[in-house]
Design a protein around this motif. Structure first.
Motif, mmCIF file in Angstrom:
data_model
loop_
_atom_site.group_PDB
_atom_site.id
_atom_site.type_symbol
_atom_site.label_atom_id
_atom_site.label_comp_id
_atom_site.label_asym_id
_atom_site.label_seq_id
_atom_site.Cartn_x
_atom_site.Cartn_y
_atom_site.Cartn_z
ATOM 1 N N VAL A 138 15.341 -5.481 4.523
ATOM 2 C CA VAL A 138 14.764 -6.431 4.766
ATOM 3 C C VAL A 138 13.516 -6.385 5.903
ATOM 4 C CG1 VAL A 138 15.200 -8.858 5.976
ATOM 5 C CG2 VAL A 138 17.088 -7.857 4.396
ATOM 6 N N TYR A 139 12.430 -6.891 5.436
ATOM 7 C CA TYR A 139 11.338 -6.941 6.378
ATOM 8 C C TYR A 139 10.961 -8.161 6.819
ATOM 9 C CZ TYR A 139 10.106 -2.080 4.358
ATOM 10 O OH TYR A 139 10.492 -0.616 4.079
ATOM 11 N N ALA A 140 10.738 -8.382 8.161
ATOM 12 C CA ALA A 140 10.323 -9.396 8.843
ATOM 13 C C ALA A 140 8.973 -9.118 9.745
ATOM 14 C CB ALA A 140 11.574 -10.149 9.509
ATOM 15 N N ALA A 141 8.099 -10.143 9.883
ATOM 16 C CA ALA A 141 7.080 -10.077 10.696
ATOM 17 C C ALA A 141 6.703 -11.396 11.255
ATOM 18 C CB ALA A 141 5.919 -9.366 10.254
ATOM 19 N N LYS A 142 6.326 -11.754 12.614
ATOM 20 C CA LYS A 142 5.911 -13.030 13.027
ATOM 21 C C LYS A 142 4.434 -13.230 12.353
ATOM 22 C CE LYS A 142 5.463 -15.794 17.159
ATOM 23 N NZ LYS A 142 5.925 -16.001 18.551
ATOM 24 N N ASN A 143 3.630 -12.275 12.866
ATOM 25 C CA ASN A 143 2.317 -12.400 12.441
ATOM 26 C C ASN A 143 1.543 -11.126 12.447
ATOM 27 O OD1 ASN A 143 0.917 -11.993 15.067
ATOM 28 N ND2 ASN A 143 2.195 -13.968 15.406
ATOM 29 N N GLY A 144 0.741 -10.814 11.330
ATOM 30 C CA GLY A 144 -0.329 -9.693 11.629
ATOM 31 C C GLY A 144 0.719 -8.510 11.084
ATOM 32 N N GLY A 145 1.882 -8.644 10.679
ATOM 33 C CA GLY A 145 2.599 -7.304 10.450
ATOM 34 C C GLY A 145 2.151 -6.646 8.912
ATOM 35 N N GLY A 146 2.175 -5.488 9.085
ATOM 36 C CA GLY A 146 1.728 -4.875 7.728
ATOM 37 C C GLY A 146 1.797 -3.324 7.861
ATOM 38 N N PHE A 147 1.609 -2.830 6.579
ATOM 39 C CA PHE A 147 1.585 -1.253 6.668
ATOM 40 C C PHE A 147 0.223 -0.776 6.051
ATOM 41 C CE2 PHE A 147 5.881 -2.221 6.659
ATOM 42 C CZ PHE A 147 6.527 -1.306 7.598
ATOM 43 N N LYS A 148 -0.334 0.318 6.675
ATOM 44 C CA LYS A 148 -1.693 0.828 6.295
ATOM 45 C C LYS A 148 -1.280 1.590 4.958
ATOM 46 C CE LYS A 148 -3.775 1.079 10.772
ATOM 47 N NZ LYS A 148 -4.144 1.775 11.956
ATOM 48 N N ALA A 149 -2.431 1.835 4.314
ATOM 49 C CA ALA A 149 -2.120 2.329 2.743
ATOM 50 C C ALA A 149 -1.604 3.551 2.867
ATOM 51 C CB ALA A 149 -3.769 2.721 2.364
ATOM 52 N N HIS A 150 -0.810 3.776 1.725
ATOM 53 C CA HIS A 150 0.244 4.830 1.495
ATOM 54 C C HIS A 150 0.523 4.501 0.099
ATOM 55 C CE1 HIS A 150 3.049 1.551 2.775
ATOM 56 N NE2 HIS A 150 3.859 2.183 2.065
ATOM 57 N N PHE A 151 1.460 5.714 -0.235
ATOM 58 C CA PHE A 151 2.181 5.556 -1.507
ATOM 59 C C PHE A 151 3.759 6.181 -1.298
ATOM 60 C CE2 PHE A 151 -0.295 9.780 -2.323
ATOM 61 C CZ PHE A 151 0.929 10.643 -2.500
ATOM 62 N N ASP A 152 4.370 5.704 -2.079
ATOM 63 C CA ASP A 152 6.101 6.266 -1.878
ATOM 64 C C ASP A 152 6.402 7.046 -3.095
ATOM 65 O OD1 ASP A 152 6.302 4.143 0.395
ATOM 66 O OD2 ASP A 152 6.245 2.898 -0.959
ATOM 67 N N ALA A 153 7.696 7.795 -2.831
ATOM 68 C CA ALA A 153 8.144 8.586 -3.789
ATOM 69 C C ALA A 153 9.314 7.866 -4.211
ATOM 70 C CB ALA A 153 8.389 9.816 -3.289
ATOM 71 N N TYR A 154 9.242 6.447 -4.202
ATOM 72 C CA TYR A 154 10.645 5.797 -4.703
ATOM 73 C C TYR A 154 10.339 4.310 -5.238
ATOM 74 C CZ TYR A 154 9.939 4.224 0.241
ATOM 75 O OH TYR A 154 9.227 3.765 1.513
ATOM 76 N N THR A 155 11.035 3.742 -5.882
ATOM 77 C CA THR A 155 10.676 2.488 -6.554
ATOM 78 C C THR A 155 11.263 1.424 -5.721
ATOM 79 O OG1 THR A 155 10.804 3.718 -8.732
ATOM 80 C CG2 THR A 155 11.298 1.150 -8.938
ATOM 81 N N ASN A 156 10.447 0.308 -5.742
ATOM 82 C CA ASN A 156 10.637 -0.944 -4.822
ATOM 83 C C ASN A 156 10.698 -2.145 -5.756
ATOM 84 O OD1 ASN A 156 11.132 -0.545 -2.155
ATOM 85 N ND2 ASN A 156 9.100 0.156 -2.040
ATOM 86 N N PHE A 157 11.828 -2.991 -5.828
ATOM 87 C CA PHE A 157 11.896 -4.405 -6.297
ATOM 88 C C PHE A 157 11.625 -5.171 -5.045
ATOM 89 C CE2 PHE A 157 13.850 -1.787 -9.486
ATOM 90 C CZ PHE A 157 13.238 -2.285 -10.574
ATOM 91 N N ILE A 158 10.918 -5.990 -4.980
ATOM 92 C CA ILE A 158 10.470 -7.026 -3.750
ATOM 93 C C ILE A 158 10.493 -8.366 -4.154
ATOM 94 C CG2 ILE A 158 8.721 -7.516 -1.942
ATOM 95 C CD1 ILE A 158 7.577 -4.557 -2.800
#
Length: 336
Positions: A138-158
Motif C-alpha cells: 500500500v502506498y500513501a502520500a499527503k501531497n507531492g509524493g512520488g518516485f523518480k524515473a526507474h524500472f523494476d524487475a517485477y510485475t505490478n497490478f495497481i
C-alpha cells in the motif's frame, strides 16, 4: 513471456480487467509486456475481498503491524541528503505523512487474509511457476509524493483508490527483460551485470517520450517489468499494488547445474582467494579446477528442458524471502 492457455477460467483476473476480456489482456498486454490503464468506478475494486480494508490511511495504520518505509524530500531534508528513505515504526508513520513523505506499507497482505487468498488465485490464473513470489504493497502520500524515473524487475497490478497521481510510462529501449531494479538517478553508473545487456544512452530524467497517465480513484494499471516510469502528485493519494516476482529461465538452469555440482566433494570445498597464494599453490588450484571443469562438461550438456522445469517451485528472490520472514516475525510479536 510464454503464451498462456486463455481457455482456462480466470474469474479473479476478469474482475480486475473488466470490461476487457482476460484473453485479450493476456494476449495483448501480459504476453507483450505492454502496460494497460483502465478507468472505472472505484467500487468495483471493493468486490475483490480485502481491498475495502485499505480504502483509507486510517484503516491501513490500524491493521498494519510492521515498520513503514518513508520516502521523499522530507527524508532527504531530515538526513541532510544522505538518504531518501528509511524504515520507521508504524506509530511514527502518520507524523512523516504530515511532513510530506510518501509511506510504503510492504507485505500488507500479511494482515489481509482475504486479499492474500485471491492473490494466490491470481497467481494460478496467470499460470506463474510455484516459485514466483507475490505480495501486496500500500502506498500513501499527503501531497507531492512520488518516485523518480526507474524500472523494476517485477510485475505490478495497481489499484488506485484515492486522489490523482500522474504516471509517466516509457518504453525501455535500453534493456529487454531486466532481472534487477534500476533508478535513473544512478546514471551514468550501471551495475556490472546489467551493463552486460544494456544498450544505448540513458533516457532524460524527465522521460520526455513517456505516455502521461493520470490515475484517479477507480483507475487500474498493469505495469510490466522493465517499463521506465515515474510518479508525482499534488494531493493526498492512496493505492494498492499487487507485485509478482518471477524466476527467469537462467535461474532455473543455474539451480539445476548447482544440484549436480554439489554431489562432487570438490565443488563443495571452500573457495580461496588466489591473490594470497604463492605461484605454485595458485597453479595447483587452477589446474584442479580446470581438470574438474573438463569432467563436468558431459554432465552439464546432458541437461534437458524437463530437468530445468522441475526447479520452478524453488524460491529465487532472496530479498522477498528474507523480508517476508523478517516481517512475519515482527508481526507475530504484535499478536502476543
Amino acid at each position: 513471456m510464454e503464451s498462456i492457455n486463455v481457455a482456462l477460467e480466470s474469474p479473479t483476473l476478469s474482475r480486475m480487467v473488466t470490461p476487457m476480456k482476460p484473453s485479450d489482456f493476456l494476449k495483448n498486454h501480459w504476453e507483450k509486456s505492454k502496460h494497460l490503464v483502465l478507468h472505472g468506478d472505484v467500487q468495483r475494486f471493493y468486490e475483490l475481498p480485502g481491498i475495502s480494508d485499505v480504502e483509507s490511511l486510517e484503516n491501513v495504520l490500524a491493521i498494519y503491524k510492521n515498520p513503514v518505509m518513508v520516502v521523499g524530500e522530507a527524508v532527504i531534508e531530515e538526513t541532510g541528503g544522505i538518504a531518501d528513505r528509511f524504515l520507521v515504526d508504524v506509530s511514527e508513520a502518520r507524523e512523516w505523512y504530515e511532513k510530506g513523505a510518501a509511506l510504503e506499507f510492504d507485505f500488507s497482505d500479511m494482515f489481509l487474509p482475504q486479499l492474500r487468498s485471491w492473490m494466490g488465485k491470481l497467481k494460478n490464473e496467470l499460470q506463474l511457476p510455484p516459485g514466483a513470489g507475490v505480495k501486496a504493497i500500500v502506498y500513501a502520500a499527503k501531497n507531492g509524493g512520488g518516485f523518480k524515473a526507474h524500472f523494476d524487475a517485477y510485475t505490478n497490478f495497481i489499484f488506485h483508490l484515492k486522489g490523482t497521481k500522474t504516471w509517466k510510462l516509457s518504453e525501455n529501449k535500453n534493456v529487454v527483460n531486466p532481472v534487477q531494479h534500476y533508478d535513473l538517478v544512478e546514471k551514468p553508473y550501471i551495475p556490472e551485470e546489467l551493463s552486460t545487456y544494456w544498450q544505448g544512452e540513458h533516457p532524460e530524467d524527465s522521460l520526455p517520450e513517456a505516455d502521461i497517465v493520470n490515475l484517479v480513484p477507480g483507475s487500474f494499471l498493469y505495469l510490466p517489468r522493465g517499463v521506465w516510469h515515474s510518479t508525482s502528485s499534488s494531493e493526498a493519494t492512496l493505492s494498492l499494488n499487487i507485485t509478482f516476482t518471477h524466476p527467469v529461465w537462467a535461474e532455473l538452469l543455474v539451480a539445476e547445474i548447482r544440484s549436480r555440482l554439489v554431489k562432487n566433494e570438490i565443488w563443495r570445498e571452500l573457495a580461496v582467494n588466489i591473490n594470497f597464494l604463492d605461484e605454485k599453490s595458485k597453479q595447483e588450484v587452477l589446474h584442479k579446477l580446470d581438470t574438474e571443469l573438463k569432467k563436468i562438461s558431459d554432465n552439464i550438456s546432458s541437461i534437458k528442458a524437463e530437468d530445468i522445469l522441475t526447479r520452478d517451485s524453488e524460491d529465487f528472490d532472496l530479498y522477498h524471502i528474507t523480508q517476508a520472514v523478517f516481517r512475519q516475525s515482527l508481526a507475530s510479536k504484535h499478536m502476543y
